[in-house]
Design a protein around this motif. Structure first.
Motif, PDB file in Angstrom:
ATOM      1  N   ARG A 363       0.831  -1.207   0.000  1.00  0.00           N
ATOM      2  CA  ARG A 363       0.000   0.000   0.000  1.00  0.00           C
ATOM      3  C   ARG A 363       0.860   1.250   0.000  1.00  0.00           C
ATOM      4  O   ARG A 363       0.549   2.232  -0.676  1.00  0.00           O
ATOM      5  CB  ARG A 363      -0.915  -0.007   1.225  1.00  0.00           C
ATOM      6  N   SER A 364       1.935   1.211   0.763  1.00  0.00           N
ATOM      7  CA  SER A 364       2.837   2.369   0.811  1.00  0.00           C
ATOM      8  C   SER A 364       3.477   2.615  -0.547  1.00  0.00           C
ATOM      9  O   SER A 364       3.596   3.756  -0.986  1.00  0.00           O
ATOM     10  CB  SER A 364       3.907   2.143   1.875  1.00  0.00           C
ATOM     11  N   SER A 365       3.894   1.542  -1.233  1.00  0.00           N
ATOM     12  CA  SER A 365       4.498   1.698  -2.559  1.00  0.00           C
ATOM     13  C   SER A 365       3.522   2.325  -3.545  1.00  0.00           C
ATOM     14  O   SER A 365       3.883   3.191  -4.337  1.00  0.00           O
ATOM     15  CB  SER A 365       4.973   0.337  -3.085  1.00  0.00           C
ATOM     16  N   ILE A 366       2.264   1.894  -3.475  1.00  0.00           N
ATOM     17  CA  ILE A 366       1.257   2.455  -4.371  1.00  0.00           C
ATOM     18  C   ILE A 366       1.028   3.933  -4.062  1.00  0.00           C
ATOM     19  O   ILE A 366       0.945   4.767  -4.976  1.00  0.00           O
ATOM     20  CB  ILE A 366      -0.056   1.657  -4.242  1.00  0.00           C
ATOM     21  N   SER A 367       0.925   4.270  -2.782  1.00  0.00           N
ATOM     22  CA  SER A 367       0.704   5.673  -2.398  1.00  0.00           C
ATOM     23  C   SER A 367       1.869   6.557  -2.832  1.00  0.00           C
ATOM     24  O   SER A 367       1.663   7.668  -3.324  1.00  0.00           O
ATOM     25  CB  SER A 367       0.501   5.766  -0.887  1.00  0.00           C
ATOM     26  N   LEU A 368       3.087   6.060  -2.653  1.00  0.00           N
ATOM     27  CA  LEU A 368       4.256   6.851  -3.058  1.00  0.00           C
ATOM     28  C   LEU A 368       4.261   7.073  -4.558  1.00  0.00           C
ATOM     29  O   LEU A 368       4.594   8.170  -5.035  1.00  0.00           O
ATOM     30  CB  LEU A 368       5.541   6.140  -2.623  1.00  0.00           C
ATOM     31  N   VAL A 374       2.804  15.057  -5.898  1.00  0.00           N
ATOM     32  CA  VAL A 374       1.808  16.069  -5.527  1.00  0.00           C
ATOM     33  C   VAL A 374       2.130  16.648  -4.158  1.00  0.00           C
ATOM     34  O   VAL A 374       2.108  17.875  -3.959  1.00  0.00           O
ATOM     35  CB  VAL A 374       0.395  15.451  -5.534  1.00  0.00           C
ATOM     36  N   VAL A 375       2.438  15.805  -3.196  1.00  0.00           N
ATOM     37  CA  VAL A 375       2.750  16.272  -1.845  1.00  0.00           C
ATOM     38  C   VAL A 375       4.054  17.072  -1.839  1.00  0.00           C
ATOM     39  O   VAL A 375       4.166  18.111  -1.175  1.00  0.00           O
ATOM     40  CB  VAL A 375       2.843  15.071  -0.880  1.00  0.00           C
ATOM     41  N   GLN A 376       5.030  16.620  -2.591  1.00  0.00           N
ATOM     42  CA  GLN A 376       6.318  17.306  -2.641  1.00  0.00           C
ATOM     43  C   GLN A 376       6.189  18.708  -3.213  1.00  0.00           C
ATOM     44  O   GLN A 376       6.967  19.607  -2.870  1.00  0.00           O
ATOM     45  CB  GLN A 376       7.302  16.491  -3.475  1.00  0.00           C
ATOM     46  N   GLY A 377       5.186  18.930  -4.064  1.00  0.00           N
ATOM     47  CA  GLY A 377       5.021  20.242  -4.690  1.00  0.00           C
ATOM     48  C   GLY A 377       4.273  21.248  -3.855  1.00  0.00           C
ATOM     49  O   GLY A 377       4.171  22.423  -4.250  1.00  0.00           O
ATOM     50  N   CYS A 378       3.735  20.876  -2.693  1.00  0.00           N
ATOM     51  CA  CYS A 378       3.001  21.815  -1.837  1.00  0.00           C
ATOM     52  C   CYS A 378       3.961  22.814  -1.180  1.00  0.00           C
ATOM     53  O   CYS A 378       5.085  22.456  -0.807  1.00  0.00           O
ATOM     54  CB  CYS A 378       2.234  21.059  -0.760  1.00  0.00           C
ATOM     55  N   TYR A 379       3.469  24.036  -1.010  1.00  0.00           N
ATOM     56  CA  TYR A 379       4.332  25.063  -0.426  1.00  0.00           C
ATOM     57  C   TYR A 379       4.742  24.703   0.991  1.00  0.00           C
ATOM     58  O   TYR A 379       5.854  25.039   1.442  1.00  0.00           O
ATOM     59  CB  TYR A 379       3.596  26.408  -0.439  1.00  0.00           C
ATOM     60  N   LEU A 380       3.859  24.017   1.736  1.00  0.00           N
ATOM     61  CA  LEU A 380       4.143  23.719   3.130  1.00  0.00           C
ATOM     62  C   LEU A 380       5.295  22.735   3.285  1.00  0.00           C
ATOM     63  O   LEU A 380       5.985  22.738   4.314  1.00  0.00           O
ATOM     64  CB  LEU A 380       2.879  23.146   3.794  1.00  0.00           C
ATOM     65  N   PHE A 381       5.540  21.925   2.267  1.00  0.00           N
ATOM     66  CA  PHE A 381       6.557  20.884   2.357  1.00  0.00           C
ATOM     67  C   PHE A 381       7.759  21.168   1.477  1.00  0.00           C
ATOM     68  O   PHE A 381       8.523  20.262   1.155  1.00  0.00           O
ATOM     69  CB  PHE A 381       5.947  19.527   1.994  1.00  0.00           C
ATOM     70  N   PHE A 388      10.709  12.381   5.117  1.00  0.00           N
ATOM     71  CA  PHE A 388       9.532  12.953   5.772  1.00  0.00           C
ATOM     72  C   PHE A 388       8.305  12.840   4.861  1.00  0.00           C
ATOM     73  O   PHE A 388       7.215  12.471   5.310  1.00  0.00           O
ATOM     74  CB  PHE A 388       9.794  14.421   6.126  1.00  0.00           C
ATOM     75  N   ILE A 389       8.496  13.149   3.580  1.00  0.00           N
ATOM     76  CA  ILE A 389       7.367  13.080   2.641  1.00  0.00           C
ATOM     77  C   ILE A 389       6.883  11.636   2.500  1.00  0.00           C
ATOM     78  O   ILE A 389       5.681  11.382   2.399  1.00  0.00           O
ATOM     79  CB  ILE A 389       7.776  13.662   1.279  1.00  0.00           C
ATOM     80  N   GLN A 390       7.808  10.677   2.501  1.00  0.00           N
ATOM     81  CA  GLN A 390       7.405   9.283   2.417  1.00  0.00           C
ATOM     82  C   GLN A 390       6.536   8.885   3.610  1.00  0.00           C
ATOM     83  O   GLN A 390       5.506   8.220   3.448  1.00  0.00           O
ATOM     84  CB  GLN A 390       8.640   8.384   2.345  1.00  0.00           C
ATOM     85  N   GLN A 391       6.952   9.310   4.814  1.00  0.00           N
ATOM     86  CA  GLN A 391       6.136   9.011   5.989  1.00  0.00           C
ATOM     87  C   GLN A 391       4.767   9.674   5.882  1.00  0.00           C
ATOM     88  O   GLN A 391       3.742   9.096   6.258  1.00  0.00           O
ATOM     89  CB  GLN A 391       6.854   9.507   7.255  1.00  0.00           C
ATOM     90  N   LEU A 392       4.758  10.868   5.344  1.00  0.00           N
ATOM     91  CA  LEU A 392       3.511  11.621   5.230  1.00  0.00           C
ATOM     92  C   LEU A 392       2.555  10.960   4.240  1.00  0.00           C
ATOM     93  O   LEU A 392       1.368  10.766   4.521  1.00  0.00           O
ATOM     94  CB  LEU A 392       3.835  13.051   4.786  1.00  0.00           C
ATOM     95  N   GLN A 483       7.149  15.816  15.049  1.00  0.00           N
ATOM     96  CA  GLN A 483       7.938  15.679  16.276  1.00  0.00           C
ATOM     97  C   GLN A 483       9.067  14.671  16.105  1.00  0.00           C
ATOM     98  O   GLN A 483      10.132  14.813  16.723  1.00  0.00           O
ATOM     99  CB  GLN A 483       7.021  15.245  17.418  1.00  0.00           C
ATOM    100  N   GLY A 484       8.842  13.657  15.269  1.00  0.00           N
ATOM    101  CA  GLY A 484       9.905  12.692  15.014  1.00  0.00           C
ATOM    102  C   GLY A 484      10.951  13.197  14.040  1.00  0.00           C
ATOM    103  O   GLY A 484      12.025  12.591  13.921  1.00  0.00           O
ATOM    104  N   ASN A 485      10.668  14.281  13.333  1.00  0.00           N
ATOM    105  CA  ASN A 485      11.622  14.903  12.396  1.00  0.00           C
ATOM    106  C   ASN A 485      11.651  16.398  12.688  1.00  0.00           C
ATOM    107  O   ASN A 485      11.015  17.198  11.990  1.00  0.00           O
ATOM    108  CB  ASN A 485      11.188  14.633  10.953  1.00  0.00           C
ATOM    109  N   ARG A 486      12.362  16.777  13.725  1.00  0.00           N
ATOM    110  CA  ARG A 486      12.298  18.147  14.227  1.00  0.00           C
ATOM    111  C   ARG A 486      12.791  19.174  13.202  1.00  0.00           C
ATOM    112  O   ARG A 486      12.218  20.259  13.075  1.00  0.00           O
ATOM    113  CB  ARG A 486      13.112  18.260  15.523  1.00  0.00           C
ATOM    114  N   GLU A 487      13.848  18.844  12.476  1.00  0.00           N
ATOM    115  CA  GLU A 487      14.351  19.804  11.487  1.00  0.00           C
ATOM    116  C   GLU A 487      13.312  20.049  10.397  1.00  0.00           C
ATOM    117  O   GLU A 487      13.063  21.198  10.007  1.00  0.00           O
ATOM    118  CB  GLU A 487      15.659  19.287  10.886  1.00  0.00           C
ATOM    119  N   ASP A 488      12.718  18.986   9.908  1.00  0.00           N
ATOM    120  CA  ASP A 488      11.667  19.146   8.898  1.00  0.00           C
ATOM    121  C   ASP A 488      10.461  19.872   9.473  1.00  0.00           C
ATOM    122  O   ASP A 488       9.803  20.661   8.780  1.00  0.00           O
ATOM    123  CB  ASP A 488      11.239  17.778   8.351  1.00  0.00           C
ATOM    124  N   GLY A 489      10.168  19.614  10.747  1.00  0.00           N
ATOM    125  CA  GLY A 489       9.059  20.316  11.381  1.00  0.00           C
ATOM    126  C   GLY A 489       9.293  21.810  11.424  1.00  0.00           C
ATOM    127  O   GLY A 489       8.359  22.604  11.204  1.00  0.00           O
TER     128      GLY A 489
END
Length: 513
Positions: A363-368, A374-381, A388-392, A483-489
């Motif tokens: 399921r994770s492979s399909i979602s990625l 699409v997620v990588q292109g968002c301004y917030l990320f 981090f994006i993979q976890q998201l 919280q698990g990725n403070r720098e990315d947060g």
């Protein structure tokens, strides 16, 4: 050190057919509906190859041989009743082909002693020659031999004009081969490469045609063997029917069989003696069972194909009655009906059910694959790590929203973050007691991030204006990943503050004259 390509060394692979090109088929690149299932837990070591001189039941060449035999079975099913009824004196010419066909089935009898079988308890492939022989000899061997023995050819050695019914009944043993066709349909019904309804309909039509063929032939045999040909169902309308061509007599017999099966009964062909009446009674009783069988199967197919539509119509009716009973506004009723219609469309795709039966890694492979860009292109990320994006992405779920359906309501608790993948969404807010459009969200933009990032009630209404696909992730999961990725947060918070300041400046410029 690289392993040989022809070996399967894992304990699970040893439980599956894994053979060389000399006898063999590999797991890769073929339909697995007919493969063996490995048992749970550690598997006992098995030989990587079948024993010498054995033929794999999964070998493509053996599959072709089976299909060829099925074609011969179809021929036998047609010619056997025809010879039984119409060829009174058993001329030699038509039976030369029968002897050739019998020869192929004799070869298959010998070949069966060299084909491993699947044990019904362990689901393992048994390739012990002794066990294969014992199993075959104790099951279908005698019937296969009787259905293959050339009784007619042997009778010619003793009596060249033998035409007794006893010999005809022995030749009718060839119909035993029809069990192969039954097994074929059973396999095709489970084969995902073929449409189930089409296979079922083909089976029902085949059974009906075979029943019509056999009944017509048997009824003609009764008339042909009756002492007074004129007091028979066919002799009453064709006094010299034995002098007519084979085609005319065969078509007439089929005509009687079909009109009797369908209970049409035109009255032009009917029983003239006691034998024919008794057979007619038996045939009509058989037709009652066959009709019930056909109607039951066709009803199941129709009900299966229309049950979803019936449930959908009932749900729409219930929703309309609910809205009318509670005097809901027209806009809310329309949203309810649109949501039900969209749910009906998406349930037909069975996307969520398909994903749920897959393991988490798949399921994770399909979602990625589908949503990572699409997620990588968002301004917030922007600027955050790929990890981090993979976890998201693996925690996100895709949902569909119908036109005019509210995604987020103003002053709602910020429970989820939304990402518009496709479609269009209006951004609205209540100002001075009226609902006003604040803006529009384009594909790839976030929805509700202000409430999620500030942990305050949502300041806007987000409403789909067309069919929209949206990714959602709960605020709690997003917070845990940050919280698990403070720098990315920190980067995400910085991106949000920059966006917020830019929006505030644009809003102030819009208010200035």
């Amino acid at each position: 050190m690289a392993r040989p390509a022809s070996s399967c060394t894992s304990s699970w692979a040893r439980r599956l057919p894994c053979l060389d090109a000399d006898g063999s088929d590999r797991l890769r690149g073929r339909n697995l509906s007919g493969d063996l299932l490995p048992s749970l837990g550690p598997a006992t070591p098995l030989p990587h190859k079948l024993r010498k001189h054995l033929v794999s039941p999964y070998d493509p060449r053996y599959k072709v041989w089976e299909i060829f035999l099925i074609l011969l079975v179809v021929y036998s099913a047609w010619i056997c009743p025809l010879e039984f009824a119409f060829l009174r004196y058993l001329p030699r010419a038509p039976f030369i082909v029968d002897d050739v066909v019998n020869g192929f089935f004799a070869v298959d009898i010998v070949l069966t002693f060299f084909v491993p079988y699947v044990d019904s308890k362990s689901y393992l492939l048994v390739d012990d020659p002794k066990k294969i022989a014992v199993r075959y000899l104790s099951s279908w061997f005698v019937f296969d031999v009787c259905s293959t023995f050339p009784f007619h050819s042997m009778s010619l050695l003793f009596n060249r004009h033998e035409h007794s019914l006893g010999l005809k009944f022995l030749n009718a043993l060839r119909l035993w081969r029809l069990r192969r066709v039954s097994s074929l349909f059973a396999r095709l019904e489970k084969d995902i490469r073929f449409n189930y309804a089409f296979i079922r309909c083909t089976k029902l039509i085949s059974v009906t045609l075979f029943a019509i063929h056999c009944a017509g032939c048997i009824n003609y045999l009764i008339a042909d063997r009756y002492p007074d040909p004129r007091r028979t169902w066919i002799g009453a309308v064709m006094p010299d029917f034995r002098e007519s061509g084979l085609w005319v007599r065969y078509v007439t017999s089929l005509y009687w069989s079909i009109t009797t099966m369908t209970t049409t009964g035109y009255g032009d062909l009917h029983a003239e003696n006691t034998r024919e009446m008794l057979f007619g009674v038996v045939y009509m009783l058989f037709n009652l069972w066959l009709t019930a069988y056909l109607i039951g199967n066709m009803t199941n197919l129709v009900v299966h194909s229309t049950s979803r539509t019936r449930d959908f119509r009932d749900m729409v009716q219930a929703a309309s009655e609910f809205a009318a009973r509670n005097q809901l506004p027209k806009r809310i009723e329309e949203q309810m009906l649109n949501h039900i219609c969209l749910r009906f469309r998406t349930e037909g795709l069975k996307q969520q059910e398909t994903l749920e039966i897959l393991p988490k890694a798949m399921r994770s492979s399909i979602s990625l694959y589908l949503f990572f860009p699409v997620v990588q292109g968002c301004y917030l990320f922007k600027g955050i790590s790929s990890g981090f994006i993979q976890q998201l992405v693996t925690e996100m779920q895709a949902e569909y929203f119908a036109p005019k359906e509210d995604i987020v309501l103003q002053n709602d608790k910020p429970s989820h973050l939304y990402l518009l993948v496709s479609g269009a969404v209006d951004i609205l807010a209540f100002l001075d007691g009226t609902e006003q459009i604040y803006g529009k969200a384009a594909e790839g933009e976030l929805l509700g991030e202000i409430g999620v990032m500030t942990n305050k009630p949502q300041p806007f209404i987000f409403r789909a204006t067309e069919l929209s696909q949206i990714l959602t992730i709960s605020r709690s999961k997003l917070t845990d990943i940050m919280q698990g990725n403070r720098e990315d947060g920190q980067i995400i918070r910085s991106n949000f503050q920059q966006k917020l300041r830019m929006e505030q400046r644009l809003f102030e410029q819009r208010l200035d004259p």
